[in-house]
Design a protein around this motif. Structure first.
Motif, PDB file in Angstrom:
ATOM      1  N   ASN A  47     -36.446 -73.803 -26.965  1.00  0.00           N
ATOM      2  CA  ASN A  47     -36.766 -75.229 -26.896  1.00  0.00           C
ATOM      3  C   ASN A  47     -35.831 -75.939 -25.928  1.00  0.00           C
ATOM      4  O   ASN A  47     -34.617 -75.734 -25.963  1.00  0.00           O
ATOM      5  N   PHE A  48     -36.417 -76.778 -25.081  1.00  0.00           N
ATOM      6  CA  PHE A  48     -35.659 -77.519 -24.085  1.00  0.00           C
ATOM      7  C   PHE A  48     -35.916 -79.013 -24.244  1.00  0.00           C
ATOM      8  O   PHE A  48     -37.033 -79.432 -24.543  1.00  0.00           O
ATOM      9  N   THR A  49     -34.872 -79.790 -24.003  1.00  0.00           N
ATOM     10  CA  THR A  49     -34.990 -81.230 -23.837  1.00  0.00           C
ATOM     11  C   THR A  49     -34.422 -81.543 -22.467  1.00  0.00           C
ATOM     12  O   THR A  49     -33.297 -81.140 -22.149  1.00  0.00           O
ATOM     13  N   VAL A  50     -35.214 -82.219 -21.645  1.00  0.00           N
ATOM     14  CA  VAL A  50     -34.790 -82.588 -20.300  1.00  0.00           C
ATOM     15  C   VAL A  50     -34.908 -84.104 -20.190  1.00  0.00           C
ATOM     16  O   VAL A  50     -35.985 -84.667 -20.387  1.00  0.00           O
ATOM     17  N   LYS A  51     -33.780 -84.741 -19.897  1.00  0.00           N
ATOM     18  CA  LYS A  51     -33.771 -86.187 -19.688  1.00  0.00           C
ATOM     19  C   LYS A  51     -33.577 -86.431 -18.203  1.00  0.00           C
ATOM     20  O   LYS A  51     -32.613 -85.940 -17.615  1.00  0.00           O
ATOM     21  N   GLU A  52     -34.513 -87.152 -17.610  1.00  0.00           N
ATOM     22  CA  GLU A  52     -34.436 -87.488 -16.193  1.00  0.00           C
ATOM     23  C   GLU A  52     -34.204 -88.985 -16.072  1.00  0.00           C
ATOM     24  O   GLU A  52     -34.908 -89.779 -16.698  1.00  0.00           O
ATOM     25  N   SER A  53     -33.221 -89.358 -15.265  1.00  0.00           N
ATOM     26  CA  SER A  53     -33.020 -90.775 -14.983  1.00  0.00           C
ATOM     27  C   SER A  53     -32.839 -90.929 -13.481  1.00  0.00           C
ATOM     28  O   SER A  53     -32.187 -90.121 -12.825  1.00  0.00           O
ATOM     29  N   SER A  54     -33.485 -91.960 -12.962  1.00  0.00           N
ATOM     30  CA  SER A  54     -33.418 -92.221 -11.529  1.00  0.00           C
ATOM     31  C   SER A  54     -33.499 -93.720 -11.307  1.00  0.00           C
ATOM     32  O   SER A  54     -33.584 -94.501 -12.259  1.00  0.00           O
ATOM     33  N   THR A  55     -33.524 -94.090 -10.059  1.00  0.00           N
ATOM     34  CA  THR A  55     -33.656 -95.489  -9.690  1.00  0.00           C
ATOM     35  C   THR A  55     -34.953 -96.072 -10.243  1.00  0.00           C
ATOM     36  O   THR A  55     -35.037 -97.263 -10.506  1.00  0.00           O
ATOM     37  N   PHE A  56     -35.972 -95.225 -10.461  1.00  0.00           N
ATOM     38  CA  PHE A  56     -37.314 -95.705 -10.774  1.00  0.00           C
ATOM     39  C   PHE A  56     -37.756 -95.538 -12.210  1.00  0.00           C
ATOM     40  O   PHE A  56     -38.631 -96.247 -12.669  1.00  0.00           O
ATOM     41  N   ARG A  57     -37.193 -94.551 -12.914  1.00  0.00           N
ATOM     42  CA  ARG A  57     -37.649 -94.350 -14.283  1.00  0.00           C
ATOM     43  C   ARG A  57     -36.661 -93.497 -15.056  1.00  0.00           C
ATOM     44  O   ARG A  57     -35.855 -92.763 -14.485  1.00  0.00           O
ATOM     45  N   ASN A  58     -36.781 -93.609 -16.372  1.00  0.00           N
ATOM     46  CA  ASN A  58     -36.051 -92.755 -17.298  1.00  0.00           C
ATOM     47  C   ASN A  58     -37.090 -92.119 -18.206  1.00  0.00           C
ATOM     48  O   ASN A  58     -37.975 -92.808 -18.721  1.00  0.00           O
ATOM     49  N   ILE A  59     -36.992 -90.807 -18.384  1.00  0.00           N
ATOM     50  CA  ILE A  59     -37.987 -90.100 -19.182  1.00  0.00           C
ATOM     51  C   ILE A  59     -37.312 -88.939 -19.902  1.00  0.00           C
ATOM     52  O   ILE A  59     -36.344 -88.367 -19.399  1.00  0.00           O
TER      53      ILE A  59
END
Length: 132
Positions: A47-59
């Protein structure tokens, strides 16, 4: 696990061309090339959790290896597919919902960097991340 940690994009190779082939408009391509992407990866077995944050969005994306799931790219392109672990690499195969074409993605640790490679319609791109 090897992928666990916080990763910040350091540089990209052929990323704007890749986005062009994906059908991303020029304004979003220019913005996307400078998105200051940060990725936090946590692995617990399969199981993986990947948090992406950038200038445009957080997911936040949660997935289990070899189990299909749905995902939307920053430009709104919707995909479905799965990640697999093979030879210490994460291999992703995703199909676009709008045209049925396949996007291949690989994540691997090379030295002290996370290298994410994309391949779509014969165009390859890389985004290289450093721990941060």
């Amino acid at each position: 696990m090897a992928f666990d940690g916080t990763w910040k994009v350091d540089r990209s190779e052929n990323y704007e061309k890749f986005m062009e082939v994906m059908g991303v408009n020029i304004v979003k391509r220019k913005l996307g090339a400078h998105d200051n992407l940060k990725v936090i990866i946590q692995q617990d077995g399969n199981n993986f959790t990947v948090k992406e944050s950038s200038t445009f969005r957080n997911i936040e994306i949660k997935f289990t290896l070899a189990q299909p799931f749905e995902y939307s790219l920053a430009d709104g392109t919707e995909l479905n597919g799965a990640w697999f672990l093979q030879d210490n690499q994460l291999l992703g195969t995703f199909t676009r919902k709008d045209n049925g074409k396949v996007l291949q993605t690989t994540r691997q640790i090379i030295g002290d960097e996370l290298v994410q490679t994309y391949e779509y319609e014969g165009t390859e791109s890389k985004r290289i991340f450093k721990r941060g």
